[in-house]
Design a protein around this motif. Structure first.
Motif, mmCIF file in Angstrom:
data_model
loop_
_atom_site.group_PDB
_atom_site.id
_atom_site.type_symbol
_atom_site.label_atom_id
_atom_site.label_comp_id
_atom_site.label_asym_id
_atom_site.label_seq_id
_atom_site.Cartn_x
_atom_site.Cartn_y
_atom_site.Cartn_z
ATOM 1 N N GLY A 276 5.296 23.190 7.169
ATOM 2 C CA GLY A 276 5.223 24.633 7.402
ATOM 3 C C GLY A 276 6.419 25.368 6.822
ATOM 4 N N PHE A 277 7.576 24.727 6.862
ATOM 5 C CA PHE A 277 8.790 25.330 6.302
ATOM 6 C C PHE A 277 8.858 25.146 4.789
ATOM 7 N N LEU A 278 8.627 23.915 4.326
ATOM 8 C CA LEU A 278 8.791 23.611 2.911
ATOM 9 C C LEU A 278 7.732 24.275 2.036
ATOM 10 N N SER A 279 6.534 24.503 2.582
ATOM 11 C CA SER A 279 5.470 25.113 1.780
ATOM 12 C C SER A 279 5.835 26.521 1.330
ATOM 13 N N THR A 280 6.725 27.187 2.072
ATOM 14 C CA THR A 280 7.175 28.519 1.651
ATOM 15 C C THR A 280 8.092 28.432 0.438
ATOM 16 N N LYS A 281 8.658 27.243 0.205
ATOM 17 C CA LYS A 281 9.508 27.030 -0.965
ATOM 18 C C LYS A 281 8.706 26.542 -2.164
ATOM 19 N N GLY A 282 7.468 26.145 -1.910
ATOM 20 C CA GLY A 282 6.617 25.607 -2.973
ATOM 21 C C GLY A 282 6.084 24.243 -2.590
ATOM 22 N N TRP A 283 4.887 23.925 -3.061
ATOM 23 C CA TRP A 283 4.241 22.673 -2.676
ATOM 24 C C TRP A 283 4.906 21.452 -3.305
ATOM 25 N N ARG B 187 -0.469 15.648 -7.048
ATOM 26 C CA ARG B 187 0.169 16.965 -7.143
ATOM 27 C C ARG B 187 0.183 17.451 -8.589
ATOM 28 N N ARG B 188 0.449 16.547 -9.524
ATOM 29 C CA ARG B 188 0.614 16.950 -10.926
ATOM 30 C C ARG B 188 -0.709 17.228 -11.611
ATOM 31 N N PHE B 189 -1.736 16.427 -11.336
ATOM 32 C CA PHE B 189 -2.981 16.531 -12.090
ATOM 33 C C PHE B 189 -4.205 16.880 -11.231
ATOM 34 N N GLY B 190 -4.023 17.055 -9.924
ATOM 35 C CA GLY B 190 -5.161 17.351 -9.052
ATOM 36 C C GLY B 190 -5.842 18.665 -9.360
ATOM 37 N N GLY B 191 -5.104 19.596 -9.958
ATOM 38 C CA GLY B 191 -5.691 20.896 -10.275
ATOM 39 C C GLY B 191 -6.327 20.976 -11.643
ATOM 40 N N VAL B 192 -6.324 19.874 -12.399
ATOM 41 C CA VAL B 192 -6.871 19.892 -13.760
ATOM 42 C C VAL B 192 -8.379 20.080 -13.744
ATOM 43 N N SER B 193 -9.051 19.306 -12.877
ATOM 44 C CA SER B 193 -10.509 19.404 -12.801
ATOM 45 C C SER B 193 -10.981 18.974 -11.426
ATOM 46 N N GLU B 194 -12.203 19.318 -11.097
ATOM 47 C CA GLU B 194 -12.771 18.950 -9.811
ATOM 48 C C GLU B 194 -12.896 17.429 -9.689
ATOM 49 N N THR B 195 -13.365 16.791 -10.739
ATOM 50 C CA THR B 195 -13.563 15.336 -10.711
ATOM 51 C C THR B 195 -12.245 14.605 -10.495
ATOM 52 N N PHE C 136 0.831 -1.208 0.000
ATOM 53 C CA PHE C 136 0.000 0.000 0.000
ATOM 54 C C PHE C 136 0.866 1.259 0.000
ATOM 55 N N MET C 137 1.911 1.270 0.833
ATOM 56 C CA MET C 137 2.743 2.459 0.926
ATOM 57 C C MET C 137 3.552 2.679 -0.352
ATOM 58 N N SER C 138 3.940 1.586 -1.016
ATOM 59 C CA SER C 138 4.625 1.713 -2.311
ATOM 60 C C SER C 138 3.700 2.352 -3.345
ATOM 61 N N ALA C 139 2.436 1.947 -3.342
ATOM 62 C CA ALA C 139 1.473 2.517 -4.288
ATOM 63 C C ALA C 139 1.206 3.987 -4.004
ATOM 64 N N ALA C 140 1.367 4.395 -2.730
ATOM 65 C CA ALA C 140 1.098 5.790 -2.363
ATOM 66 C C ALA C 140 2.057 6.756 -3.041
ATOM 67 N N ILE C 141 3.278 6.325 -3.342
ATOM 68 C CA ILE C 141 4.279 7.228 -3.915
ATOM 69 C C ILE C 141 3.844 7.751 -5.290
ATOM 70 N N PRO C 142 3.532 6.877 -6.277
ATOM 71 C CA PRO C 142 3.073 7.414 -7.568
ATOM 72 C C PRO C 142 1.720 8.112 -7.482
ATOM 73 N N VAL C 143 0.856 7.664 -6.574
ATOM 74 C CA VAL C 143 -0.464 8.288 -6.456
ATOM 75 C C VAL C 143 -0.330 9.731 -5.955
ATOM 76 N N MET C 144 0.552 9.967 -4.989
ATOM 77 C CA MET C 144 0.754 11.337 -4.503
ATOM 78 C C MET C 144 1.363 12.220 -5.587
ATOM 79 N N PHE C 145 2.257 11.647 -6.392
ATOM 80 C CA PHE C 145 2.817 12.413 -7.509
ATOM 81 C C PHE C 145 1.715 12.814 -8.494
#
Length: 530
Positions: A469-476, A397-405, A385-394
């Motif tokens: 809190g620190f890293l978000s100032t450098k970018g998400w 981040r990469r496509f989550g802003g494309v559309s609401e769905t 499960f944790m291995s699958a989480a790595i590409p899913v989180m990528f």
């Protein structure tokens, strides 16, 4: 004889005693199991619900965070209304004045500090709470923790009505809440482990662990629902919820089967007993209660650490919980900062939308428990499960802003992959190790082992939001790289256990394993040694 009766009745919940007297007969063992599942589910739901307000209220205390307060009165709550509600970009930031001391230049930093203070006290308190839970009456210990948590959470909200603007007050309230919250997890896992044997724990605890996500969802909805009436109510309502639930625990939770007249599920006497025909009989004799909730001795911290598998799973949970709690504390903030389909969302929409991550977590916890039971491979399931989480989180981040769905789908999938192993390790794995055969059934280690594993995980839970809190100032992007590295470390820490599990299964399925000339003495020790 009077001493024996005193020990037996000490852990008997008063509410159950009243029900017994009214009914004139006792419940079956199976009915008690349902009661234990329900009461502990509601109990830990209230724990998580009382942790959620701080993430919802952040944007109100510190308007510079970029979340609009102007649209607070413009929408109904999901799931009644729309999930997405647009934010008025040109008005929101100027109208919100925030709340001193969090509305200054270092407001975001101070909000991060109180989160870290809570989690640090929680993780430190966990190590102490585990041993106390194995040494004291679990029902009373859990009740005290819940009532104390409710008081401190509500006092944080009272700062609004008392017009308190001193940073030390809010810091102290969070630290106090963290210490009392540490009583919860070791206690509820120990109670469940006392009532269910190893063969049933994966699926049962996977379903039962939905209380974590249900608590996050209910906490978010409760806090957002009363936010219009003043942010103080967003803390008082969840605080009252856990306070009242603590009273329910006191009156109706049997911490051990022997507290209501049954032999302990994990004691030797229970191995040959018919659980459905064992009725509450206080005259069964002292042998039945030799492992009772009052007389059973606790295992020391070092002794619990030496149980095979405790340290690898504890270190794995450090990174797993770092990822999970970063989402818990920062996902609403991230959603408000990120354009979704070219539009930004309001504070309510961000809080409500973040609950879909927890919906995925419910499914992930159930699936992880189910798979680990099917394949009898806790470490392999968690690592997968944790291995699958790595590409899913990528992808999120990469496509989550494309559309609401697409955002909803990827957020749900992220919750499934991240919370699956987190749920499995903190429930079924902790209960398995806390009743490890090396304890020979004569010691209480469930709460201690759970505390070691989850306490170590909580250190990661404190580190994740702090780094965010620190890293978000450098970018998400930097934040998601940190989360991916954390997930990878969690997988690597389980690699030895995964190899051991896979080797054991390959050995079991060799055609000649049952008929070798040396008999069965050469067969390796498999999962019982975990």
């Amino acid at each position: 004889m009077s001493g024996l009766v005193e020990r037996i009745t000490k852990g008997n919940p008063p509410g159950i005693s009243v029900i017994r007297s009214i009914r004139g007969k006792d419940w079956s063992f199976k009915t008690y199991r349902y009661v234990v599942l329900f009461v502990t589910f509601i109990a830990y739901t209230s724990y998580h619900a009382s942790r959620k307000p701080s993430s919802i209220v952040k944007s109100v205390l510190d308007p510079k965070s970029g979340i609009d307060n102007a649209t607070l009165n413009s929408s109904y709550l999901w799931p009644v209304g729309d999930v997405f509600v647009k934010r008025e970009l040109d008005l929101g930031r100027s109208k919100g004045k925030g709340w001193e001391p969090f509305n200054g230049k270092d407001g975001t930093k101070k909000l991060g500090e109180i989160d870290v203070a809570f989690l640090a006290c929680y993780s430190i308190g966990m190590y102490v709470a585990g041993h106390l839970g194995d040494s004291l009456d679990l029902r009373l210990f859990l009740t005290t923790g819940m009532i104390g948590s409710g008081v401190f959470v509500a006092l944080f909200g009272m700062g609004y009505f008392w017009n308190i603007h001193e940073f030390w007050f809010y810091l102290a309230m969070q630290m106090g809440a963290g210490l009392f919250q540490a009583t919860g997890w070791p206690s509820v896992v120990a109670v469940i482990g006392n009532w269910f044997d190893k063969s049933k724990r994966g699926l049962i605890m996977g379903v039962w662990n939905a209380h974590t996500s249900v608590g996050n969802i209910s906490g978010s909805l409760l806090a957002a629902a009363v936010l219009d009436y003043g942010w103080g109510w967003s803390f008082i309502l969840p605080g009252a919820f856990i306070f009242v639930t603590g009273l329910i625990v006191f009156f109706f939770l049997p911490a051990y089967p022997e507290d209501v007249g049954f032999p302990c599920e994990n004691a030797v006497v229970a191995e040959h007993s018919d659980e459905e025909t064992q009725l509450g009989n206080e005259n069964e004799g002292a042998s039945m209660f030799s492992h009772g909730s009052v007389t059973r001795k606790g295992v020391g911290f070092l002794g619990a650490c030496l149980i095979p598998g405790v340290i690898p799973f504890a270190l794995c949970l450090f990174f797993s919980k770092m990822v999970a709690y970063t989402f818990l504390y920062w996902l609403p903030f991230y959603l408000s900062q990120t354009a979704i389909g070219g539009e930004y969302v309001s504070v309510k929409s961000a809080g409500n939308l973040s609950t879909l991550f927890d919906v995925g977590g419910i499914v992930g916890g159930i699936l992880a428990g189910l798979f680990s039971d099917w394949f009898d491979a806790r470490a392999t399931t968690a690592a997968s499960f944790m291995s699958a989480a790595i590409p899913v989180m990528f992808l999120y981040r990469r496509f989550g802003g494309v559309s609401e769905t697409l955002n909803i789908f990827l957020m749900f999938l992220s919750g499934l992959c991240v919370n699956g192993p987190y749920a499995l390790i903190t429930t079924a794995v902790s209960a398995d190790l806390g009743t490890h055969k090396s304890l020979r059934g004569d010691s209480r280690a469930l709460a201690t082992v759970t505390a070691i594993i989850d306490g170590t995980g909580s250190l990661g839970a404190a580190l994740g939001p702090l780094l965010t809190g620190f890293l978000s100032t450098k970018g998400w992007d930097a934040v998601f790289i940190m989360l991916s590295i954390g997930a990878l470390c969690a997988v690597l820490l389980l690699s030895n256990l995964v190899v051991t599990e896979l080797r054991g299964k390959n050995y079991k399925h060799r055609p000649n394993v049952e008929h070798n000339s040396g008999g069965s003495a050469s067969q390796p020790l498999l999962h019982d040694e975990r």
